[in-house]
Design an enzyme around this catalytic site. Sequence first.
Site: not given
Ligand code: NAD
Length: 497
Positions: A178, A231, A236, A253
């Site tokens: 997803k 995310g 998370g 992550e």
């Molecule tokens: P986000 O947490 O908003 O979303 C991440 C994913 O989770 C998306 O696909 C989103 O649609 C989904 N999602 C949203 N709500 C959910 C729920 N309740 N249950 C399950 N899935 C859900 O993050 P973002 O804004 O897309 O990305 C940015 C974040 O990701 C930043 O915090 C960044 O640091 C982190 N990130 C971490 C790494 C790593 O390797 N540690 C790499 C890239 C990005």
Amino acid sequence: MKRFDLFIDGRWQPARSGATTPSINPATGEPWAEVAAATPADVDAAVTAARASFERGEWRRKSGTERGAILQNIATILFDRADEIALAEVQDSGGTMRKATMADIPAAGQTFMYYGDLIAAQADEETFEESTPVPSRNIVRREPIGVCGCITPFNFPLAAAAWKVAPAIAAGNSIVVKPSPYTPVSTLLLAEICQQAGVPAGVVNVIAGPGPELGDALVRHQEVDKIAFTGSTPVGKKVMAACAENMKQVLLELGGKSPNIVLGDANLDGAVRGALFGTFFHSGQVCESGTRLLVHDSIHDEFVERLVEGARSIKLGDPIDPATMMGPLVSGAQRDNTERYVALGREAGAKCLTGGARPSQFSRGYFYEPTIFDAVDNSMRIAQEEIFGPVVSVIRFADDEEAIRIANDSMYGLGGAVWSRDIDRALTMARRIESGTVWINDYHLINVRFPFGGYKQSGMGRELGSHGLSEFQNIKHIHIGEPTGAAEKFYFGLLLD
Ligand code: NAD
């Protein structure tokens, strides 16, 4: 306008509701593609297809050599289709063409090549003979986990998907991916590429649509055995809590607020370049960005002056133009969030040396200026919370001890760097920094062969390297004993004769 459906059970399918959503090009604010908008019913269909393919076993029962060869095919087709995928990535995410062609496509291709090699070389089983306390033969096996749900963020859509898809399918799992609703297209294309390369139908499924609703449906699905999530930390935490319901394994992550430490003896030219790249690459939308820039008192003034000069020379523009260094943020919401934090920084008394506004030359798109705050105290919200925009906080320190104390005073622990001509001194500091990755005299260099992941609230588990493959394998021990029941005689001693 292009149209993309869901990829379920080996074929393109519209969402069961028939709904679609536009994917917005962040450089223009205009839609460039129409993408099927899945609902939980589509999640269920994708999980069902994945489960059925896993039960049929035509993928998991292939040898590692056979699966490895198909992963090499995926890399080859990915490289063949690089132009199309790079363009999709740029239009979906607003990342630059330079990032797509120099970072995203090579990273994704190399990930498939690496895990293809690794699975071909890995023995499914190892056997050990034991003589005590009783004779036995012991087999340690690696098995696929089953159906894995992979959830990815908007910032590195293709690479983040590859980091999960490649090891998951190398290990023999079936998966449902997803992607972020902002950036689904390259992941959908990746599913088609897997199919073209010889991965059987149902092994790789991709659903696109509203994030929380689909993500939650995938995470709570009883037929999903593992969630691999990349995310933000708040999401998370929700994922981890939901996984507890049926004890799904979980790889997380998450976010970061990484310290980039410049010691007094650093090569200033290199450290300034590293700090600019470490913060403003992809408009600061990188999890391991060095957003807390710790600068030694003795070089602070000259360093900051050069940093500001460098930030002002960053070329913002149309991400498709290969000369553009920084494109827009992914969405209006992401820019609003950045603006909110810049206001918080000013209110807290930090000094905005450059940036801090929308660039005046763009009449559309979600652009924001590279922004440098000086006189930041590590306790300020701009130093503690992830902004995920082009904003760096300069924090002064007096000695190595103070630098380490500030570096580790964070709930996050993803990345970090030390800049120094004295490698032993930098190594001593690197060993004390509470982060999953520390660079010395570099930034953002991620290599598929080495593990990547977080300490503290930056996550759990590791992607990449051999650790990244182990995340998608269950380990089983089979003990083969003596037919006479030797262990019973040793430990229990029934008198049956
Ligand atoms: P986000 O947490 O908003 O979303 C991440 C994913 O989770 C998306 O696909 C989103 O649609 C989904 N999602 C949203 N709500 C959910 C729920 N309740 N249950 C399950 N899935 C859900 O993050 P973002 O804004 O897309 O990305 C940015 C974040 O990701 C930043 O915090 C960044 O640091 C982190 N990130 C971490 C790494 C790593 O390797 N540690 C790499 C890239 C990005």
